[in-house]
Design a protein around this motif. Sequence first.
Motif, short mmCIF file in Angstrom:
data_model
loop_
_atom_site.label_atom_id
_atom_site.label_comp_id
_atom_site.label_asym_id
_atom_site.label_seq_id
_atom_site.Cartn_x
_atom_site.Cartn_y
_atom_site.Cartn_z
N PRO A 109 0.81 -1.23 0.00
CA PRO A 109 0.00 0.00 0.00
C PRO A 109 0.85 1.28 0.00
O PRO A 109 0.51 2.25 -0.67
CB PRO A 109 -0.83 -0.10 1.29
N LYS A 110 1.97 1.27 0.72
CA LYS A 110 2.84 2.45 0.74
C LYS A 110 3.39 2.75 -0.65
O LYS A 110 3.39 3.89 -1.09
CB LYS A 110 4.02 2.23 1.70
N ILE A 111 3.87 1.72 -1.33
CA ILE A 111 4.43 1.90 -2.67
C ILE A 111 3.34 2.36 -3.64
O ILE A 111 3.54 3.28 -4.43
CB ILE A 111 5.11 0.60 -3.15
N TRP A 112 2.17 1.71 -3.58
CA TRP A 112 1.06 2.08 -4.47
C TRP A 112 0.64 3.53 -4.24
O TRP A 112 0.49 4.31 -5.18
CB TRP A 112 -0.13 1.15 -4.26
N ASN A 113 0.47 3.91 -2.99
CA ASN A 113 0.01 5.27 -2.68
C ASN A 113 1.05 6.32 -3.06
O ASN A 113 0.70 7.39 -3.54
CB ASN A 113 -0.38 5.38 -1.21
N SER A 114 2.33 6.03 -2.87
CA SER A 114 3.35 7.00 -3.26
C SER A 114 3.42 7.12 -4.78
O SER A 114 3.61 8.20 -5.33
CB SER A 114 4.72 6.64 -2.69
N PHE A 115 3.23 6.02 -5.48
CA PHE A 115 3.19 6.04 -6.95
C PHE A 115 2.02 6.89 -7.42
O PHE A 115 2.16 7.74 -8.29
CB PHE A 115 3.04 4.60 -7.45
N TYR A 116 0.87 6.67 -6.81
CA TYR A 116 -0.33 7.41 -7.19
C TYR A 116 -0.18 8.89 -6.83
O TYR A 116 -0.57 9.77 -7.58
CB TYR A 116 -1.55 6.81 -6.50
N HIS A 117 0.44 9.15 -5.69
CA HIS A 117 0.64 10.53 -5.24
C HIS A 117 1.62 11.29 -6.14
O HIS A 117 1.52 12.51 -6.27
CB HIS A 117 1.14 10.53 -3.80
N ASP A 118 2.57 10.59 -6.76
CA ASP A 118 3.56 11.23 -7.63
C ASP A 118 2.99 11.63 -8.99
O ASP A 118 3.74 11.98 -9.90
CB ASP A 118 4.77 10.31 -7.83
N GLY A 119 1.68 11.53 -9.16
CA GLY A 119 1.04 11.99 -10.38
C GLY A 119 1.00 10.95 -11.49
O GLY A 119 0.79 11.29 -12.65
N MET A 120 1.19 9.69 -11.16
CA MET A 120 1.18 8.66 -12.18
C MET A 120 -0.10 7.85 -12.14
O MET A 120 -0.19 6.78 -12.71
CB MET A 120 2.38 7.74 -11.99
N GLY A 121 -1.10 8.34 -11.46
CA GLY A 121 -2.34 7.61 -11.26
C GLY A 121 -3.13 7.32 -12.50
O GLY A 121 -3.83 6.32 -12.58
#
Length: 188
Positions: A145-157
């Motif tokens: 979840p941490k990796i997914w959320n940071s990926f999504y937060h970095d604008g790659m959602g």
Amino acid sequence: KYTTEKINKITFSLLKVKDNLCKKLKKMIYVSLIRPHIEYGISVWGGSKFLKPLEMAQKRTIRIVNECNKFTHSEPLLKHMNELKISDIYKMNALLLAKKIRDGETPTILNNHFKWNDISSRRCHQMKSLPYNTMTEKTPSIQIPKIWNSFYHDGMGQEVNLPSKYFRKFISESLTASYYDKCTNKVC
């Protein structure tokens, strides 16, 4: 430990025949014999704090494949080969697993283990992190979840809706783009 030993044995064999093989063949050996050992099960053990020997084995092999000395920085070599560092392989596999969980492509027991934020919220594409302590902070149920959320937060959602094949390629290209092309250390 087993994976590192296996990679070291293959690397030793590659070292013995390196003068008789071209770079293309050495890369093929890396991709077919070493990368599968690194990728197998990395979603489970990739958050471990004991990855240093495995990272060193990967770097040693990359230098042999590229016919470089032992002091050459491995990151530009990895970028040139379009290969990922072990920590990035872990991130990529964690993101792929999270996407499969989100899309319902995994067994129900795994789908039920990870929770998503409420659809009505702005963060509906984010995974909920489970409560954790120092003993469990490196487990997949916390790290994914941490990796997914940071990926999504970095604008790659927006890329999460790509088919898995293209999503994997997108992640790989995004991660290797952050590698530097040449050493910036003035000592080198």
